[in-house]
Design a protein around this motif. Structure first.
Motif, short mmCIF file in Angstrom:
data_model
loop_
_atom_site.label_atom_id
_atom_site.label_comp_id
_atom_site.label_asym_id
_atom_site.label_seq_id
_atom_site.Cartn_x
_atom_site.Cartn_y
_atom_site.Cartn_z
N UNK A 189 0.83 -1.20 0.00
CA UNK A 189 0.00 0.00 0.00
C UNK A 189 0.87 1.25 0.00
N UNK A 190 0.36 2.31 -0.60
CA UNK A 190 1.10 3.55 -0.67
C UNK A 190 1.02 4.32 0.64
N UNK A 191 2.07 5.08 0.93
CA UNK A 191 2.10 5.99 2.07
C UNK A 191 1.98 7.41 1.56
N UNK A 192 1.07 8.19 2.11
CA UNK A 192 0.95 9.59 1.75
C UNK A 192 1.44 10.44 2.92
N UNK A 193 1.75 11.68 2.64
CA UNK A 193 2.28 12.58 3.65
C UNK A 193 1.51 13.89 3.67
N UNK A 194 1.00 14.26 4.83
CA UNK A 194 0.42 15.56 5.07
C UNK A 194 1.35 16.34 6.00
N UNK A 195 1.20 17.64 6.01
CA UNK A 195 2.00 18.49 6.89
C UNK A 195 1.08 19.24 7.84
N UNK A 196 1.38 19.14 9.14
CA UNK A 196 0.67 19.90 10.15
C UNK A 196 1.63 20.91 10.75
N UNK A 197 1.16 22.12 10.95
CA UNK A 197 1.99 23.13 11.60
C UNK A 197 1.65 23.17 13.08
N UNK A 198 2.63 22.87 13.91
CA UNK A 198 2.44 22.88 15.35
C UNK A 198 2.17 24.30 15.84
N UNK A 199 1.72 24.41 17.07
CA UNK A 199 1.37 25.71 17.63
C UNK A 199 2.54 26.68 17.62
N UNK A 200 3.77 26.15 17.71
CA UNK A 200 4.95 27.01 17.72
C UNK A 200 5.54 27.22 16.33
N UNK A 201 4.84 26.75 15.29
CA UNK A 201 5.28 26.96 13.91
C UNK A 201 6.09 25.83 13.31
N UNK A 202 6.44 24.81 14.09
CA UNK A 202 7.21 23.69 13.57
C UNK A 202 6.35 22.83 12.66
N UNK A 203 6.89 22.47 11.51
CA UNK A 203 6.15 21.66 10.54
C UNK A 203 6.34 20.18 10.86
N UNK A 204 5.20 19.49 11.08
CA UNK A 204 5.20 18.09 11.47
C UNK A 204 4.63 17.26 10.33
N UNK A 205 5.40 16.24 9.89
CA UNK A 205 4.95 15.36 8.81
C UNK A 205 4.06 14.26 9.38
#
Length: 254
Positions: free
Chosen positions: A1-17
């Motif tokens: 199965x394929x893995x997809x990636x989204x990006x979330x921006x944490x409250x302090x601005x750090x980008x979390x995959x």
């Protein structure tokens, strides 16, 4: 199965995959999977087939890379590593994704963070704490001292040094030593043993038969209100590479 990636921006601005695998939620069970120190979602959950096994059985696997790890950012500003930062990241992931009916799985640092996040308010249906014993929850400074020393001696560590394997793994994963040191020394808090009573959902303590890196899994099982213990082959680094771990997680969550 394929893995997809989204990006979330944490409250302090750090980008979390956020890695995803499996059928999207909507009649399917969601499982949030938290990886270990110096590892990644790819290394802990995808590479050895654990996420694929769960996905094949109808689970949507959501697998964040912690800050400093994998495809997430590793900022070197000390202000971005206040105590409990990983717990806050986990809480935000659940809030942003609107997770309600879900399971929570963690390995090593991920298990420690999962326990802390439940104490802080997360309410998964079921919880898996992999690679963890009771001493690993409450002596972070002692446990992390080995890795801090490894980072401080990074350029001088050679084959034969007890820290050589940890250095090689960290280097191979592309971990920034400066950011890693900040996370180790500032970002993680100990768990009060009295707070374990707040972990009331069915919990699986999942351990390798040769893994006591984080202390006694039996004592951790006994300290939790509703916990069972499962043993799979391997030591701390090796158990997560075995198919047995994925099968044990699937059996418990099913």
């Amino acid at each position: 199965m394929n893995v997809t990636t989204d990006i979330m921006t944490a409250a302090d601005g750090t980008r979390i995959a956020l890695k995803r695998m499996g059928p999207a939620a909507g009649g399917n069970r969601t499982v949030l999977m938290l990886h270990g120190l110096f590892s990644s979602a790819q290394m802990n959950w995808v590479k050895f087939g654990h996420a694929a096994l769960l996905a094949e059985h109808g689970f949507e696997c959501i697998m964040p890379d912690w800050r400093v790890h994998g495809d997430s950012e590793g900022p070197t500003d000390p202000a971005l590593y206040s105590p409990g930062v990983l717990v806050r990241d986990a809480l935000q992931i659940v809030e942003v994704l609107g997770l309600d009916d879900y399971d929570l799985v963690g390995f090593s640092l991920g298990a420690r963070t999962a326990a802390s996040a439940v104490i802080a308010g997360l309410s998964p249906r079921r919880l898996v704490l992999g690679g963890m014993g009771i001493e690993g929850l409450s002596n972070w400074q002692e446990r992390s001292a080995f890795f801090v020393d490894m980072i401080d001696r990074f350029d001088s560590i050679e084959r034969g040094d007890p820290a050589f394997m940890a250095k090689s793994f960290m280097k191979g994963q592309g971990i920034d030593p400066v950011a890693a040191r900040l996370l180790l020394t500032q970002g993680v808090e100990d768990i009060a043993m009295d707070d374990l009573a707040k972990i009331t959902m069915p919990t699986l303590v999942l351990i390798g038969d040769d893994d006591r890196d984080n202390g006694s899994p039996e004592k951790l099982r006994d300290a939790l209100p509703d916990a069972t213990l499962a043993v799979v082959p391997g030591n701390h680094m090796g158990s997560v590479t075995k198919k047995d771990m994925g099968r044990a997680i699937l059996e418990f969550l099913s």
